[in-house]
Write an enzyme that holds these catalytic residues in place. Sequence first.
Site, short mmCIF file in Angstrom:
data_model
loop_
_atom_site.label_atom_id
_atom_site.label_comp_id
_atom_site.label_asym_id
_atom_site.label_seq_id
_atom_site.Cartn_x
_atom_site.Cartn_y
_atom_site.Cartn_z
N CYS A 148 33.80 8.44 22.22
CA CYS A 148 36.30 8.42 22.47
C CYS A 148 36.88 7.92 23.35
O CYS A 148 36.32 6.33 23.33
CB CYS A 148 36.11 10.26 21.75
SG CYS A 148 37.36 10.47 20.59
N GLU A 171 28.25 14.87 17.71
CA GLU A 171 27.76 15.57 17.78
C GLU A 171 28.46 17.15 16.80
O GLU A 171 27.91 17.63 16.21
CB GLU A 171 28.16 16.19 18.65
CG GLU A 171 29.67 16.87 18.79
CD GLU A 171 30.60 16.14 19.16
OE1 GLU A 171 31.82 15.97 19.60
OE2 GLU A 171 30.41 14.51 19.50
N HIS A 182 32.34 10.98 16.78
CA HIS A 182 31.58 12.02 17.20
C HIS A 182 30.55 12.54 16.74
O HIS A 182 31.00 12.84 15.56
CB HIS A 182 32.78 13.19 17.23
CG HIS A 182 33.96 13.53 18.39
ND1 HIS A 182 34.04 14.28 19.63
CD2 HIS A 182 35.47 12.83 18.13
CE1 HIS A 182 34.46 13.95 20.40
NE2 HIS A 182 35.32 12.86 19.34
#
Length: 421
Positions: free
Chosen positions: A309, A395, A393
């Site tokens: 990011c 995760e 992202h």
Amino acid sequence: MAATTTLGFLLPTGLSPRRGGFKVSLIRCSASPLTTSGLVEKPWDSYNARLVLEDGSIWPAKSFGAPGTRVAELVFNTSLTGYQEILTDPSYAGQFVLMTNPQIGNTGVNLDDEESEQCFLAGLVIRSLSISTSNWRCTKTLADYLTERNLMGVYDLDTRAITRRLREEGSLNGVLTTDQTKTDQELLHMSRSWDIVGIDLITDVSCKSPYEWVNKTDSEWDFNTASRSGKPYRVIAYDFGIKHNILRRLSSYGCQITVVPSTFPASEALKMNPDGILFSNGPGDPSAVPYAVETVKELLGKAPVYGICMGHQLLGQALGGKTFKMKFGHHGGNHPVRNNRTGQVEISAQNHNYAVDPASLPGGVEVTHVNLNDGSCAGLSFPAMNVMSLQYHPEASPGPHDSDNAFKEFIELMKRSKQSS
């Protein structure tokens, strides 16, 4: 003293021939208590807040959470679940978040879903606040949670109309207030006098000193345990607003992690002899933090690096590219991304208002991923310096897990680097 009134209800009995099988039963009930002014209190919330946007639109709302007046940039998020993770994502610093999902608060909140130690966003804007919670992990309601965190929330706005306005005009600055003494013109002036562009939002969300991270993803939630290296790799994670789940996933893949502040000198990081360096997510404009870009430049080529990011954007600038502010950004858990190397499409979780301009990148830098909604750059690789990055992202939290293998790719990058050294 409570006033009383008598109400008549038609109750079907199926037994009485009177009035076509119905009889009138009189029920005596208590009305709402009188206020000091002699008026009856309303049994519903009143419109006691306003959202005033810089385009001149004024949206009456009902307040829940903390009272006050805040100015921020308004963005919309299309995630269906995970509002608590969104509330605690440091990348939302300086922003109001409007949830497009119409009902929020159904599952309450719990301690396990926090993505940081506090809430950094300026306020939450929703259509409907759930009147009840239903989740086995729930410890309190969303309204109580916002009040404890001194965070503003408003509901009963036309979030569909506001989202259409943001899509057409782009992200808008605005003021959220419960202060009835302020005029609409005063609030409009406040919204037009503030700008998020050029503000360093990273310093306030970053940790203040280095610390070790050891927590892994709980086995109850870990879905991807295959093909992991048993040998630990030492990773330095630069905290530009890092989410806890990034650290959990790295730890679950066998990394020993030291988290350092955004201003941590590159020379000190290299003294720790890391096998790899992570540049995390974070809020705001990457051009507003030139010190972070310089740190990234100093570390390029010294160890394998992975940017997520904000880290992806900082890498783009450090490699010689440029970043730009998007019209309304990407915020949500349902963004399709194509991996240019494999041709596979991942549904990803995203949260950013800036992007790397691929046309500005020098030769040798490969665009590895593309957002299929608008064609923007979603991933980079520079093999000559062991660089990889993703704009979104991997995760998730909240969001789909399609991209979790990116952490494994970082492990493989560090492994190849150690073998060749």
